[in-house]
Design an enzyme around this catalytic site. Structure first.
Site, short mmCIF file in Angstrom:
data_model
loop_
_atom_site.label_atom_id
_atom_site.label_comp_id
_atom_site.label_asym_id
_atom_site.label_seq_id
_atom_site.Cartn_x
_atom_site.Cartn_y
_atom_site.Cartn_z
N ARG A 18 72.61 28.18 7.34
CA ARG A 18 73.16 29.30 7.39
C ARG A 18 72.41 30.48 6.45
O ARG A 18 72.04 31.61 6.98
CB ARG A 18 74.46 29.19 7.13
N ASP A 19 72.84 30.36 5.22
CA ASP A 19 72.32 31.49 4.22
C ASP A 19 70.74 31.31 4.38
O ASP A 19 70.07 32.33 4.38
CB ASP A 19 72.57 31.12 2.89
N HIS A 22 68.68 33.87 6.90
CA HIS A 22 68.37 35.23 6.29
C HIS A 22 66.98 35.22 5.98
O HIS A 22 65.97 35.89 6.30
CB HIS A 22 69.12 35.69 5.19
N SER A 172 77.40 36.98 -4.26
CA SER A 172 76.45 37.32 -3.02
C SER A 172 75.03 38.05 -3.81
O SER A 172 74.09 37.97 -3.05
CB SER A 172 77.11 38.53 -2.13
N HIS A 201 79.55 30.00 -4.84
CA HIS A 201 78.41 30.24 -3.87
C HIS A 201 77.60 31.11 -4.77
O HIS A 201 77.91 32.29 -5.28
CB HIS A 201 78.79 30.86 -2.61
N HIS A 203 73.53 32.63 -6.21
CA HIS A 203 72.07 32.90 -5.58
C HIS A 203 71.35 33.00 -7.06
O HIS A 203 71.92 33.30 -7.87
CB HIS A 203 72.15 34.30 -4.99
N TYR A 292 73.48 43.32 -2.70
CA TYR A 292 73.74 42.04 -1.69
C TYR A 292 72.25 41.41 -1.22
O TYR A 292 71.54 42.03 -0.83
CB TYR A 292 74.51 42.63 -0.57
#
Length: 354
Positions: A18-19, A22, A172, A201, A203, A292
């Site tokens: 899913r991520d 991108h 995010s 979650h 990054h 983002y």
């Protein structure tokens, strides 16, 4: 409402499919999904997220078109998994209640409903529908650095009262420093910890996703996201295989086979990577100014089209306070920067076509 039962000390949720969409420009194939789900399932991962990077309904001109529809990929994933549950992302305003019902019909058992960190109220009906469908429910409070810990906790309470079983501190932009992340974990656990699990979650834009994952567990967070090979927006997510190894060293039970997760990353995912997530100038700027993470590829396209440095586009987006869903504004930023620098150029035919 009850919290989902935990098999182990912490549940690692994998978002490669899913991520990671991108970073792959939403071009996953059925065979890639099948092979990745099979490997993750065999490694002991309990929840595997599968959709367009922007969730159900995200295959659009604004966000990028998928090669294969979400529903088809969810079906492939559900047919392949033997013990893992398949999760989908839904962003109200992009995905619809009808999209969610169709995903549940195709085998999705978990939904992660995502809103901006101060807009949980737009998710309430979606949680009610998801619970009526018998799905497990998680709530993503995105861009969590953009509000205070106290306000984030209030937003989590709105989600939980509507049926969310796992509200997430969702970094995010990969912008949260370690003490900032802990403050948010503590606030959510204080507010909703008796009624729901709390998730994280992260990054890697500031190279803190993994460190914050450890801090999250120590604070009481019990759902933590990862992605094989760190495949995700921006500099990617916390690598699932690295989380498995670190928590194993800490004697924290995840239910994951460390060698199997390493094999999944090296022999299944790495061969199909379009690009290896990396902590470079562009990604660091995203974390530094709080942009983002999925803006990265859009900014690269705009930068090439208008002859503007990508990191300058991203920095300006941060200064303007843009959030997820405002990807269309990246073009405007690039044009304005090009006018200022005198580098306005006509788009090439290939860029127009693509």
């Amino acid at each position: 409402m009850t919290r989902p039962e935990l098999r182990d000390d912490v549940r690692i949720v994998d978002t490669t499919l899913r991520d990671g969409s991108h970073a792959q420009s939403h071009q996953f194939t059925e065979s890639q999904v099948r092979d990745t789900v099979r490997a993750l399932d065999g490694a002991g991962v309990e929840v595997i997220e599968v959709t367009h990077g922007d969730g159900l309904g995200g295959s659009t001109f604004n966000y990028g078109f998928s090669r294969i529809s979400d529903l088809e990929l969810v079906q492939v994933a559900a047919d392949t998994a033997e013990q893992a549950k398949i999760a989908v992302l839904l962003v109200p305003g992009i995905g619809t209640a009808d999209d969610l019902r169709k995903a549940a019909d195709r085998g999705a058992e978990v939904v992660r409903i995502a809103t901006h960190c101060t807009e949980a109220d737009v998710s309430l009906q979606h949680f009610e529908i998801a619970r009526d469908l018998g799905m497990q429910t998680c709530g993503f409070l995105m861009m969590a650095h953009r509000t205070t810990p106290e306000e984030l906790a209030r937003q989590a309470r709105l989600m939980v009262d509507a049926g969310c079983q796992v509200p997430y501190v969702t970094d995010s932009a990969g912008a949260l420093l370690m003490h900032e992340a802990k403050d948010r974990f503590d606030a959510l656990i204080t507010e909703v910890g008796d009624d729901a699990w709390v998730g994280y979650h992260g990054h890697q834009n500031m190279s803190l996703g993994v460190a914050n994952s450890v801090i999250a567990y120590e604070a009481g967070v019990r759902y933590i996201d990862g992605s094989l090979c760190a495949l995700g927006a921006g500099a990617g997510n916390s690598p699932t295989e690295l989380l498995a190894a670190i928590f194993d060293r800490m004697n924290i039970a995840t239910g994951l086979d460390v060698m199997a997760t390493l094999d999944a990353a090296e022999t299944v995912v790495r061969p199909y990577l379009n690009r290896w997530p990396k902590i470079d100038r562009n990604a660091i700027v995203q974390g530094w100014v709080g942009v983002y993470s999925s803006f990265l590829l859009h900014a690269e396209t705009a930068g090439a089209r208008y002859g503007v440095p990508v990191h300058e586009i991203l920095r300006r987006c941060g200064e303007l306070g843009y959030v997820g869903g405002q990807e269309d504004m990246i073009i405007d930023v690039a044009i304005q920067l090009a006018k200022v620098s005198g580098t306005v150029s006509e788009p090439s035919a290939s860029l127009v076509a693509g």
